[in-house]
Design a protein around this motif. Structure first.
Motif, PDB file in Angstrom:
ATOM      1  N   PRO A 238      42.615  50.753  36.629  1.00  0.00           N
ATOM      2  CA  PRO A 238      43.294  49.592  37.217  1.00  0.00           C
ATOM      3  C   PRO A 238      43.525  48.461  36.218  1.00  0.00           C
ATOM      4  CG  PRO A 238      40.982  49.624  37.854  1.00  0.00           C
ATOM      5  CD  PRO A 238      41.246  50.905  37.134  1.00  0.00           C
ATOM      6  N   TYR A 239      44.564  47.676  36.506  1.00  0.00           N
ATOM      7  CA  TYR A 239      44.800  46.415  35.819  1.00  0.00           C
ATOM      8  C   TYR A 239      44.041  45.318  36.566  1.00  0.00           C
ATOM      9  CZ  TYR A 239      48.750  48.836  33.606  1.00  0.00           C
ATOM     10  OH  TYR A 239      49.542  49.720  32.910  1.00  0.00           O
ATOM     11  N   MET A 240      43.965  44.126  35.936  1.00  0.00           N
ATOM     12  CA  MET A 240      43.243  43.041  36.605  1.00  0.00           C
ATOM     13  C   MET A 240      43.979  41.713  36.464  1.00  0.00           C
ATOM     14  SD  MET A 240      39.970  42.305  34.112  1.00  0.00           S
ATOM     15  CE  MET A 240      40.150  42.382  32.329  1.00  0.00           C
ATOM     16  N   ARG A 241      43.675  40.814  37.410  1.00  0.00           N
ATOM     17  CA  ARG A 241      44.194  39.444  37.376  1.00  0.00           C
ATOM     18  C   ARG A 241      43.029  38.481  37.631  1.00  0.00           C
ATOM     19  NH1 ARG A 241      48.541  39.234  42.191  1.00  0.00           N
ATOM     20  NH2 ARG A 241      48.708  37.076  41.477  1.00  0.00           N
ATOM     21  N   LEU A 242      42.029  38.573  36.789  1.00  0.00           N
ATOM     22  CA  LEU A 242      40.791  37.814  36.941  1.00  0.00           C
ATOM     23  C   LEU A 242      40.896  36.442  36.291  1.00  0.00           C
ATOM     24  CD1 LEU A 242      37.716  37.751  37.688  1.00  0.00           C
ATOM     25  CD2 LEU A 242      37.288  38.731  35.418  1.00  0.00           C
ATOM     26  N   ASP A 243      40.380  35.431  36.951  1.00  0.00           N
ATOM     27  CA  ASP A 243      40.217  34.095  36.388  1.00  0.00           C
ATOM     28  C   ASP A 243      38.934  33.519  36.961  1.00  0.00           C
ATOM     29  OD1 ASP A 243      40.243  31.346  35.783  1.00  0.00           O
ATOM     30  OD2 ASP A 243      42.425  31.267  35.783  1.00  0.00           O
TER      31      ASP A 243
END
Length: 334
Positions: A238-243
């Motif tokens: 998977p890709y991620m969009r973590l902040d």
């Protein structure tokens, strides 16, 4: 991945950038955007191959070393992104753009640094302890760029102009195979609340919006909470969009959601690496695979501070159509 330019290769890139600067003055010139890709094919063929491999094989990072930056001509590090910069700094923007355009369309946000294509990353007085690229004394938490937005860039490019104090950039590209299947499933649910970071705040930008209703609306929209999955794409990789700043306590709708989030954060921490960029280095970062950050450092405020240039890049620019300032513009409203 790493690519080191020879002096001859670096000199050729600089010569091309000088030619473009004389003709177009600034990378913000829309006429330059129309021809940039054509000129970018003048880059060394083995560099183009390295960029292509980085892009096509979904690598988290490519470091290009050796672009020629003249420290004397660069003059002082500005005290703010709003200040004028030297001709040399603008020349560096052209060299940076020519490399970055090979992975997609560089773009910018109207709600960030007044819609300049290239953003300056340098310490600014009064923002030392904020979660911002212009901060210094805070630990800049792990994040992908613009995690809140569906039209965020697939890539981030950072060019170093000055780094006397050897301040590192932190990069983490965790192996998602080390996450439990249950956490991956939880993190892929659109259940986490996220908002824009303060880089998209009107007060941070000191933006003289006047009666520009569209821009005022964009600033308001950026601050709205939205519900997303932190992981997306394939469950196997998977890709991620973590902040870690903008996903906070308010993001967790269940204990399982928080447990999965904590597991991912722990994995990011254990996968961290430090990269100390030197003048002329470009870091091309896959914004879907890697998060980045920065440890605290003591700002100088003497004209010799760390100075990076940032470009955001979209490989699928069509997805930005609903947010563009104009049909042929590279400026987006958040």
């Amino acid at each position: 991945m790493k690519f080191v330019l020879t002096k001859q290769q670096a000199g050729k890139i600089r010569s091309t950038a000088v030619e473009l600067q004389l003709k177009y003055k600034t990378v913000d010139n829309p006429e330059f955007h129309q021809v940039a890709y054509q000129y970018a094919f003048d880059l060394p063929k083995d560099l183009l191959v390295a960029i292509s491999v980085f892009d096509s094989t979904d690598q988290p990072l490519l470091q290009v070393r050796g672009l020629p930056v003249n420290n004397e001509l660069l003059l002082h590090t500005p005290g703010s992104w709003r200040e004028d910069r030297s001709t040399e700094a603008y020349l560096c923007e052209f060299m940076h753009y020519l490399i970055s355009v090979h992975v997609g369309q560089p773009f910018c946000w109207k709600t960030q640094q007044n819609g300049r294509t290239v953003n300056d990353i340098l310490p600014v007085r009064g923002f030392e302890h904020e979660q911002l690229a212009i901060a210094s004394k805070s630990n800049l938490m792990w994040h992908v760029e613009d995690a809140f937005h569906d039209a965020r860039g697939e890539f981030l490019s950072l060019m170093c102009l000055r780094n006397h104090d050897k301040v590192p950039t932190l990069i983490s590209a965790p192996n998602m195979n080390n996450l439990s299947a249950s956490s991956i499933a939880e993190l892929m649910k659109p259940q986490y609340l996220v908002r824009a970071d303060d880089a998209h705040d009107q007060n941070t930008n000191h933006n003289e919006v006047g009666t520009d209703e569209a821009l005022l609306e964009a600033f308001d929209s950026a601050r709205n909470l939205r519900k997303v999955g932190i992981l997306f794409g394939s469950r196997k990789c998977p890709y991620m969009r973590l902040d870690m700043d903008t996903f906070g306590r308010e993001s967790f709708t269940s204990e399982a959601a928080e447990t999965a989030y904590r597991e991912l954060c722990d994995l990011v921490e254990t996968s961290a690496m430090k990269i100390v960029s030197e003048p002329g280095d470009v870091l091309l970062v896959n914004n879907f695979l890697a998060v980045h950050g920065r440890p605290p450092f003591e700002p100088r405020y003497d004209g010799k501070d760390r100075w990076l240039q940032r470009l955001l890049i979209n490989s699928d620019f069509r997805k930005t159509a609903p947010y563009r300032e104009a049909a042929n513009s590279n400026v987006l409203f958040a």
